[in-house]
Scaffold this active site. Structure first.
Site, PDB file in Angstrom:
ATOM      1  NE  ARG A 157      42.103  35.132  45.338  1.00  0.00           N
ATOM      2  CZ  ARG A 157      41.825  35.497  44.093  1.00  0.00           C
ATOM      3  NH1 ARG A 157      41.657  34.558  43.152  1.00  0.00           N
ATOM      4  NH2 ARG A 157      41.700  36.768  43.767  1.00  0.00           N
ATOM      5  CE  LYS A 181      39.445  36.679  47.742  1.00  0.00           C
ATOM      6  NZ  LYS A 181      39.804  38.010  48.271  1.00  0.00           N
ATOM      7  CG  HIS A 250      47.748  35.529  51.711  1.00  0.00           C
ATOM      8  ND1 HIS A 250      46.943  35.284  50.622  1.00  0.00           N
ATOM      9  CD2 HIS A 250      47.497  36.816  52.087  1.00  0.00           C
ATOM     10  CE1 HIS A 250      46.223  36.368  50.346  1.00  0.00           C
ATOM     11  NE2 HIS A 250      46.550  37.307  51.211  1.00  0.00           N
ATOM     12  NE  ARG A 253      46.466  35.749  45.673  1.00  0.00           N
ATOM     13  CZ  ARG A 253      45.942  35.779  44.448  1.00  0.00           C
ATOM     14  NH1 ARG A 253      46.298  34.863  43.558  1.00  0.00           N
ATOM     15  NH2 ARG A 253      45.076  36.719  44.110  1.00  0.00           N
ATOM     16  CG  HIS A 276      44.249  40.910  42.090  1.00  0.00           C
ATOM     17  ND1 HIS A 276      45.518  41.444  42.215  1.00  0.00           N
ATOM     18  CD2 HIS A 276      44.096  40.078  43.154  1.00  0.00           C
ATOM     19  CE1 HIS A 276      46.094  40.963  43.297  1.00  0.00           C
ATOM     20  NE2 HIS A 276      45.252  40.132  43.882  1.00  0.00           N
ATOM     21  CE1 TYR A 285      51.175  41.267  46.561  1.00  0.00           C
ATOM     22  CE2 TYR A 285      49.419  41.788  45.024  1.00  0.00           C
ATOM     23  CZ  TYR A 285      49.884  41.093  46.114  1.00  0.00           C
ATOM     24  OH  TYR A 285      49.051  40.219  46.762  1.00  0.00           O
TER      25      TYR A 285
END
Length: 311
Positions: A157, A181, A250, A253, A276, A285
């Site tokens: 990220r 995150k 982005h 990624r 994630h 994806y």
């Protein structure tokens, strides 16, 4: 309906709300922004419920909550916004249960409309090769190629990339410690071209970096590079390298994720590599087609393969 046009709420509805706001402030310690967001969401919903006849929170059942969902849809609200409203309402009703003012939470059985998941745009392998064929050898160009190789090579990220410090990088092992995150730490791997270009940048970094600067990537002013600078430089490189679509961090990624899943049969491994929390986020994806997936990182990633010495 604007805030100044709202009619005063009945005490039976308003007083529990005020107690909840105080609870958010004193016991939950939420930020002022989050408190304001809760208040805005709850008061908007309560105004509507008053209009359709609610006079006390004990009246509220799942049918009333479904009305709130339908009202949001009629207003053209996004599914994510309706979900945020429902989350605020659930938290408030849980508070009333905690206080003994309600027996059950009628919002818990009601779901927001399903969010339509759009497939992220990505570059194909040839477009990535075109973007990364940077031949300029000045320090800023080498820094930029190292950034792009690392973002694509490790699926980082943007926030993770700019926060990397020198001490977080183990170049010889191809490992970097990143903070993702939710302030969660994870280890990412990089190899091949990414490893090579980060190494080239490290040899030149002292030409730009202030002596006390700890950041891996610095601006021409010698301090940690900003999110905006990375975005701007990538867009410029996309134009310079004549890549048809707009280039963003982005997108690199997304390209990492797509290419890894096209060449790998390990959805869980890619979930870990991307950081994630929920595998459903990674599944987007796959185009919901797992039949063509094969095997993992060094073999799978097109720029992680080490060059043959005879090449």
């Amino acid at each position: 309906m604007k805030n100044d046009e709202r009619t005063p709420l009945p005490d039976a509805l308003a007083q529990p709300l005020e107690r909840f706001y105080a609870y958010l402030h004193t016991e939950k310690g939420l930020s002022l922004y989050t408190q304001r967001n809760y208040k805005q969401q709850l008061e908007t919903m309560t105004q509507y419920l008053v209009q359709v006849g609610l006079t006390h929170w004990t009246q509220l059942d799942s049918a009333w909550v479904r009305q709130l969902v339908m009202q949001g849809k009629r207003q053209g609200m996004k599914a994510s916004s309706i979900a945020t409203r429902l989350s605020s309402l659930r938290s408030f009703l849980d508070f009333l249960i905690l206080r003994g003012e309600l027996q059950a939470n009628p919002a818990k059985g009601v779901s927001a409309p399903r969010k339509q998941r759009t497939l992220p745009k990505n570059l194909d392998v040839d477009e990535m090769a075109q973007l990364l064929e940077v031949t300029d050898d000045d320090p800023l160009s080498i820094r930029d190629r190292a950034i792009m190789e690392l973002m694509y090579g490790a699926g980082l990220r943007l926030a993770e990339l700019v926060s990397i410090d020198i001490k977080d990088v183990n170049l010889s092992e191809g490992e970097i410690r990143v903070i993702g995150k939710g302030n969660k730490e994870r280890k990412v791997w990089f190899a091949g071209q990414a490893q090579e270009w980060v190494g080239k940048w490290l040899k030149l970094r002292s030409q730009l970096a202030d002596s006390a600067e700890t950041a891996l990537f610095v601006s021409k002013l010698g301090t940690r590079i900003s999110h905006r600078s990375v975005q701007k430089r990538m867009a410029e490189w996309g134009q310079k390298q004549a890549v048809a679509s707009h280039i963003s961090p982005h997108k690199l990624r997304h390209s990492f994720a797509t290419h890894m899943l096209e060449s790998s049969n390990n959805l869980r491994a890619v979930q870990e590599l991307l950081g994630h929390e929920n595998i459903a986020t990674t599944q987007i994806y796959t185009h919901l087609d797992f039949q063509h997936l094969a095997q993992v990182y060094d073999q799978a990633h097109p720029r992680a393969r080490k060059k043959n010495k005879d090449d």
